[in-house]
Design a protein around this motif. Structure first.
Motif, PDB file in Angstrom:
ATOM      1  N   CYS A 143      30.637  19.069  68.484  1.00  0.00           N
ATOM      2  CA  CYS A 143      29.350  18.373  68.453  1.00  0.00           C
ATOM      3  C   CYS A 143      28.194  19.369  68.355  1.00  0.00           C
ATOM      4  CB  CYS A 143      29.183  17.498  69.692  1.00  0.00           C
ATOM      5  SG  CYS A 143      30.346  16.128  69.775  1.00  0.00           S
ATOM      6  N   ASP A 144      28.319  20.488  69.058  1.00  0.00           N
ATOM      7  CA  ASP A 144      27.327  21.553  68.977  1.00  0.00           C
ATOM      8  C   ASP A 144      27.215  22.027  67.530  1.00  0.00           C
ATOM      9  OD1 ASP A 144      25.769  23.886  69.337  1.00  0.00           O
ATOM     10  OD2 ASP A 144      26.679  24.286  71.282  1.00  0.00           O
ATOM     11  N   TYR A 145      28.349  22.286  66.918  1.00  0.00           N
ATOM     12  CA  TYR A 145      28.384  22.732  65.520  1.00  0.00           C
ATOM     13  C   TYR A 145      27.776  21.682  64.590  1.00  0.00           C
ATOM     14  CZ  TYR A 145      30.450  23.531  60.894  1.00  0.00           C
ATOM     15  OH  TYR A 145      30.642  23.692  59.550  1.00  0.00           O
ATOM     16  N   GLU A 146      28.125  20.411  64.790  1.00  0.00           N
ATOM     17  CA  GLU A 146      27.632  19.348  63.916  1.00  0.00           C
ATOM     18  C   GLU A 146      26.117  19.211  64.004  1.00  0.00           C
ATOM     19  OE1 GLU A 146      29.066  17.662  61.597  1.00  0.00           O
ATOM     20  OE2 GLU A 146      31.060  18.487  61.945  1.00  0.00           O
ATOM     21  N   PHE A 147      25.536  19.481  65.183  1.00  0.00           N
ATOM     22  CA  PHE A 147      24.081  19.428  65.288  1.00  0.00           C
ATOM     23  C   PHE A 147      23.443  20.513  64.426  1.00  0.00           C
ATOM     24  CE2 PHE A 147      20.122  21.009  67.112  1.00  0.00           C
ATOM     25  CZ  PHE A 147      19.338  19.862  67.050  1.00  0.00           C
ATOM     26  N   HIS A 148      23.949  21.735  64.547  1.00  0.00           N
ATOM     27  CA  HIS A 148      23.388  22.831  63.766  1.00  0.00           C
ATOM     28  C   HIS A 148      23.599  22.604  62.268  1.00  0.00           C
ATOM     29  CE1 HIS A 148      22.105  25.688  66.895  1.00  0.00           C
ATOM     30  NE2 HIS A 148      23.034  25.079  67.625  1.00  0.00           N
ATOM     31  N   LEU A 149      24.735  22.018  61.914  1.00  0.00           N
ATOM     32  CA  LEU A 149      24.995  21.724  60.504  1.00  0.00           C
ATOM     33  C   LEU A 149      24.030  20.655  59.992  1.00  0.00           C
ATOM     34  CD1 LEU A 149      26.837  22.376  58.106  1.00  0.00           C
ATOM     35  CD2 LEU A 149      28.399  20.590  58.916  1.00  0.00           C
ATOM     36  N   ALA A 150      23.707  19.666  60.836  1.00  0.00           N
ATOM     37  CA  ALA A 150      22.767  18.617  60.438  1.00  0.00           C
ATOM     38  C   ALA A 150      21.383  19.200  60.182  1.00  0.00           C
ATOM     39  CB  ALA A 150      22.696  17.536  61.524  1.00  0.00           C
ATOM     40  N   VAL A 151      20.972  20.162  60.999  1.00  0.00           N
ATOM     41  CA  VAL A 151      19.676  20.822  60.786  1.00  0.00           C
ATOM     42  C   VAL A 151      19.688  21.593  59.467  1.00  0.00           C
ATOM     43  CG1 VAL A 151      18.084  22.581  61.660  1.00  0.00           C
ATOM     44  CG2 VAL A 151      19.158  20.982  63.247  1.00  0.00           C
ATOM     45  N   ALA A 152      20.788  22.316  59.216  1.00  0.00           N
ATOM     46  CA  ALA A 152      20.896  23.085  57.965  1.00  0.00           C
ATOM     47  C   ALA A 152      20.831  22.155  56.758  1.00  0.00           C
ATOM     48  CB  ALA A 152      22.188  23.899  57.965  1.00  0.00           C
ATOM     49  N   ARG A 153      21.519  21.033  56.833  1.00  0.00           N
ATOM     50  CA  ARG A 153      21.486  20.085  55.713  1.00  0.00           C
ATOM     51  C   ARG A 153      20.087  19.517  55.509  1.00  0.00           C
ATOM     52  NH1 ARG A 153      27.252  17.459  57.500  1.00  0.00           N
ATOM     53  NH2 ARG A 153      28.577  18.612  56.028  1.00  0.00           N
ATOM     54  N   GLY A 168      32.436  27.459  60.460  1.00  0.00           N
ATOM     55  CA  GLY A 168      33.000  26.301  61.131  1.00  0.00           C
ATOM     56  C   GLY A 168      32.665  26.296  62.618  1.00  0.00           C
ATOM     57  N   PRO A 169      33.284  25.395  63.394  1.00  0.00           N
ATOM     58  CA  PRO A 169      32.977  25.298  64.829  1.00  0.00           C
ATOM     59  C   PRO A 169      33.215  26.587  65.600  1.00  0.00           C
ATOM     60  CG  PRO A 169      34.173  23.368  64.086  1.00  0.00           C
ATOM     61  CD  PRO A 169      34.207  24.341  62.946  1.00  0.00           C
ATOM     62  N   ALA A 170      34.009  27.505  65.036  1.00  0.00           N
ATOM     63  CA  ALA A 170      34.283  28.763  65.737  1.00  0.00           C
ATOM     64  C   ALA A 170      33.036  29.614  65.908  1.00  0.00           C
ATOM     65  CB  ALA A 170      35.340  29.569  64.977  1.00  0.00           C
ATOM     66  N   MET A 171      31.947  29.263  65.206  1.00  0.00           N
ATOM     67  CA  MET A 171      30.719  30.059  65.343  1.00  0.00           C
ATOM     68  C   MET A 171      30.037  29.803  66.684  1.00  0.00           C
ATOM     69  SD  MET A 171      27.798  28.100  63.105  1.00  0.00           S
ATOM     70  CE  MET A 171      26.846  26.756  63.839  1.00  0.00           C
ATOM     71  N   ILE A 172      30.402  28.725  67.360  1.00  0.00           N
ATOM     72  CA  ILE A 172      29.745  28.375  68.613  1.00  0.00           C
ATOM     73  C   ILE A 172      30.254  29.267  69.732  1.00  0.00           C
ATOM     74  CG2 ILE A 172      29.326  26.543  70.287  1.00  0.00           C
ATOM     75  CD1 ILE A 172      28.004  26.102  67.553  1.00  0.00           C
ATOM     76  N   ALA A 173      29.330  29.965  70.391  1.00  0.00           N
ATOM     77  CA  ALA A 173      29.700  30.800  71.535  1.00  0.00           C
ATOM     78  C   ALA A 173      30.121  29.899  72.676  1.00  0.00           C
ATOM     79  CB  ALA A 173      28.522  31.680  71.952  1.00  0.00           C
ATOM     80  N   MET A 174      31.253  30.197  73.284  1.00  0.00           N
ATOM     81  CA  MET A 174      31.823  29.322  74.294  1.00  0.00           C
ATOM     82  C   MET A 174      31.817  29.969  75.674  1.00  0.00           C
ATOM     83  SD  MET A 174      32.805  26.438  72.934  1.00  0.00           S
ATOM     84  CE  MET A 174      34.124  25.777  73.923  1.00  0.00           C
ATOM     85  N   PRO A 175      30.807  29.676  76.509  1.00  0.00           N
ATOM     86  CA  PRO A 175      30.873  30.160  77.895  1.00  0.00           C
ATOM     87  C   PRO A 175      32.114  29.621  78.574  1.00  0.00           C
ATOM     88  CG  PRO A 175      28.738  29.175  77.404  1.00  0.00           C
ATOM     89  CD  PRO A 175      29.645  28.831  76.273  1.00  0.00           C
ATOM     90  N   ARG A 176      32.658  30.377  79.520  1.00  0.00           N
ATOM     91  CA  ARG A 176      33.901  29.937  80.161  1.00  0.00           C
ATOM     92  C   ARG A 176      33.736  28.627  80.904  1.00  0.00           C
ATOM     93  NH1 ARG A 176      37.138  35.267  82.276  1.00  0.00           N
ATOM     94  NH2 ARG A 176      36.919  36.466  80.360  1.00  0.00           N
ATOM     95  N   GLN A 177      32.490  28.286  81.297  1.00  0.00           N
ATOM     96  CA  GLN A 177      32.299  27.002  81.971  1.00  0.00           C
ATOM     97  C   GLN A 177      32.746  25.854  81.085  1.00  0.00           C
ATOM     98  OE1 GLN A 177      30.351  29.513  82.249  1.00  0.00           O
ATOM     99  NE2 GLN A 177      29.650  29.702  84.357  1.00  0.00           N
ATOM    100  N   ARG A 178      32.760  26.046  79.757  1.00  0.00           N
ATOM    101  CA  ARG A 178      33.185  24.972  78.879  1.00  0.00           C
ATOM    102  C   ARG A 178      34.695  24.767  78.947  1.00  0.00           C
ATOM    103  NH1 ARG A 178      29.779  24.644  73.242  1.00  0.00           N
ATOM    104  NH2 ARG A 178      27.756  25.218  74.057  1.00  0.00           N
TER     105      ARG A 178
END
Length: 239
Positions: A143-153, A168-178
């Motif tokens: 969902c984080d990735y899709e938001f940024h992709l929507a802005v880019a579009r 792809g979604p792998a660009m999202i930095a993932m804190p361990r809390q996730r």
């Protein structure tokens, strides 16, 4: 006997979760095979399969029939990415965030200027799905990735879209809390991410190019700080 098997399963889940959260097993990477885990961890096939099922329930693992289990997101076809490179180390994650800070800030400004029909609806869909994810690692990441992709579009720049799609979604930095077990509510850290996304969305909706760019830059700068804090590193020691 049952208690022993439960303990072994929990230990294997903890081990694999740590491998994923530390980047040893990067998003899209295939997990070790059943036989490999049985040998290296001295556990039965039943323990391995139950551990994988628990990781699937947490949203940390995707299993594809006939192909195996993969971390966080399904593996990408190399033809979809010009680099085929997934950021693994903390240094690489920071470099990617710094890179994104430049063109995504411009994308937010252009989105505020252009605002094509349906753009806000796409952002709202991603925002609502993010808040409804309950902290499920895979879902919040996507969902984080899709938001940024929507802005880019919404920016109307196809190169900005292609760049994000190449990671792809792998660009999202993932804190361990996730990587904690999902709950009904977002953690305070994820709630802040949602608030930052919403601020970007509101600036774009009002057509304020300067504010949209500033909020996007601040969001990605905060992502760097969150990554550093999670790693116990300062900007200086980060390199």
């Amino acid at each position: 006997m049952q208690q022993t098997k439960t303990n072994l399963t929990t230990a294997l889940v903890d081990f694999l979760r740590e491998q994923i959260s530390s980047g040893e097993i990067a998003p899209g990477d295939k997990l070790p095979s059943e036989n490999s885990l049985m040998t290296s961890r001295s556990v039965s096939r039943t323990v391995v399969r139950e551990a994988i099922l628990r990781l699937q329930a947490e949203g940390l693992v995707h299993t594809r029939r006939g192909a195996g289990s993969f971390a966080l997101t399904p593996p990408r076809d190399d033809s979809e990415s010009p680099s085929g490179h997934v950021p693994r180390t903390l240094q690489e994650r920071r470099h990617l965030l710094e890179f994104r800070m430049g063109f995504e800030s411009q994308s937010a400004a252009k989105a505020a200027e252009n605002l094509p029909p349906g753009a806000l609806a796409d952002m709202d869909f991603a925002l609502n799905a993010f808040r409804a994810s309950g902290g499920n690692a895979s879902e919040t990441m996507n969902c984080d990735y899709e938001f940024h992709l929507a802005v880019a579009r919404a920016s109307g720049n196809p190169y900005a879209v292609q760049t994000l799609q190449s990671f792809g979604p792998a660009m999202i930095a993932m804190p361990r809390q996730r990587f904690d077990m999902p709950t009904d509510e977002l953690s305070p850290r994820l709630a802040r991410v949602a608030e930052e996304h919403e601020a970007i969305r509101e600036a774009i909706a009002t057509g304020d190019q300067v504010l949209a760019a500033a909020f996007m830059r601040a969001h990605l700068s905060n992502s760097i700080r969150r990554l550093e804090h999670e790693s116990g590193l300062t900007p200086k020691t980060f390199g």
